[in-house]
Design a protein around this motif. Structure first.
Motif, PDB file in Angstrom:
ATOM      1  N   ARG A  60       0.745  -1.398   0.115  1.00 60.01           N
ATOM      2  CA  ARG A  60       0.103  -0.004   0.149  1.00 60.01           C
ATOM      3  C   ARG A  60       1.037   1.474  -0.125  1.00 60.01           C
ATOM      4  N   VAL A  63       2.524   1.639  -3.401  1.00 58.02           N
ATOM      5  CA  VAL A  63       1.616   2.150  -4.417  1.00 58.02           C
ATOM      6  C   VAL A  63       1.430   3.777  -4.195  1.00 58.02           C
ATOM      7  N   ARG A  64       1.273   4.107  -3.025  1.00 58.22           N
ATOM      8  CA  ARG A  64       1.037   5.485  -2.887  1.00 58.22           C
ATOM      9  C   ARG A  64       2.176   6.241  -3.251  1.00 58.22           C
ATOM     10  N   TYR A  66       4.298   5.405  -5.638  1.00 55.25           N
ATOM     11  CA  TYR A  66       4.596   5.420  -7.105  1.00 55.25           C
ATOM     12  C   TYR A  66       3.526   6.453  -7.577  1.00 55.25           C
ATOM     13  N   VAL A  67       2.253   6.386  -7.129  1.00 59.55           N
ATOM     14  CA  VAL A  67       1.292   7.309  -7.492  1.00 59.55           C
ATOM     15  C   VAL A  67       1.846   9.024  -7.284  1.00 59.55           C
ATOM     16  N   LYS A  73       6.878   6.480 -12.616  1.00 61.88           N
ATOM     17  CA  LYS A  73       5.948   5.987 -13.560  1.00 61.88           C
ATOM     18  C   LYS A  73       6.721   5.560 -14.983  1.00 61.88           C
ATOM     19  N   LEU A  77       4.288  -0.595 -12.663  1.00 66.88           N
ATOM     20  CA  LEU A  77       4.038  -0.970 -11.223  1.00 66.88           C
ATOM     21  C   LEU A  77       4.521  -2.211 -10.815  1.00 66.88           C
ATOM     22  N   GLU A 105      -4.079  -3.696  -8.904  1.00 67.99           N
ATOM     23  CA  GLU A 105      -4.543  -2.764  -9.726  1.00 67.99           C
ATOM     24  C   GLU A 105      -5.696  -1.720  -9.366  1.00 67.99           C
ATOM     25  N   TYR A 108      -4.598   0.576  -6.875  1.00 65.30           N
ATOM     26  CA  TYR A 108      -3.530   1.672  -7.631  1.00 65.30           C
ATOM     27  C   TYR A 108      -4.695   2.913  -8.364  1.00 65.30           C
ATOM     28  N   GLN A 111      -6.072   4.962  -5.936  1.00 62.37           N
ATOM     29  CA  GLN A 111      -5.159   6.022  -5.314  1.00 62.37           C
ATOM     30  C   GLN A 111      -4.968   7.030  -6.204  1.00 62.37           C
ATOM     31  N   ARG A 112      -4.941   6.517  -7.614  1.00 63.32           N
ATOM     32  CA  ARG A 112      -4.706   7.588  -8.739  1.00 63.32           C
ATOM     33  C   ARG A 112      -5.770   8.490  -8.757  1.00 63.32           C
TER      34      ARG A 112
END
Length: 168
Positions: A60, A63-64, A66-67, A73, A77, A105, A108, A111-112
């Motif tokens: 988690r 992923v945050r 990454y966003v 990017k 991912l 996914e 993700y 979060q996006r």
């Protein structure tokens, strides 16, 4: 910062504190641990000792990250998570789905969309700019995904946000 303050208040020596993780010099003593857990609970945190739960929390957090990080990017991912955590993506994906009931996914995408909402709250942010910032192929693709998740378009969200802010 809040976790560091708790560590200092309880005189627990630590090496580092970052999102979702505290690196200790030594294990917290059994007499201090209940106080530590209580203080964490007061600020909405908890100690996670189960290895699977720790791994899920790391997924988690990553992923945050990454966003939030536009430079990440450049790598997809699944590769990003595998490299950072040292596990095969299929294992991470299966574990995440089994434990949370949702795919990585879907998490993700959620979060996006949350990041898109944050960016749309700025008066000068257009849907095209937000889409480009978040790595969407187009503003139309962001708009379609945004509406699918939230039930309204980014433009409607921005209008509602501005109207709510004016009423405050």
């Amino acid at each position: 910062m809040a976790v560091e303050n708790i560590m200092q208040k309880l005189a627990v020596p630590f090496k580092d504190v970052k999102m979702g993780e505290v690196v200790l010099h030594e294990e917290i003593s059994p007499d201090i641990m209940p106080l530590f857990e209580s203080e964490l609970h007061k600020i909405g945190f908890e100690v996670i000792t189960d290895p699977k739960a720790q791994l899920l929390e790391q997924v988690r957090i990553l992923v945050r990250e990454y966003v939030d990080d536009e430079n990440e990017k450049k790598v997809n991912l699944s590769l990003f998570l595998s490299e950072k955590l040292g596990y095969d993506y299929t294992y991470l994906s299966n574990l995440f789905s089994a434990e949370t009931g949702a795919t990585i996914e879907k998490y993700y995408i959620a979060q996006r969309i949350e990041k898109a909402k944050e960016l749309l709250r700025h008066r000068d942010s257009s849907v095209s700019h937000v889409a480009a910032t978040l790595g969407y192929s187009s503003g139309a693709y962001l708009s379609a995904q945004f509406k699918k998740i939230t039930g309204i378009t980014p433009g409607e969200y921005k209008t509602l946000f501005v109207a709510n802010r004016a009423n405050l």
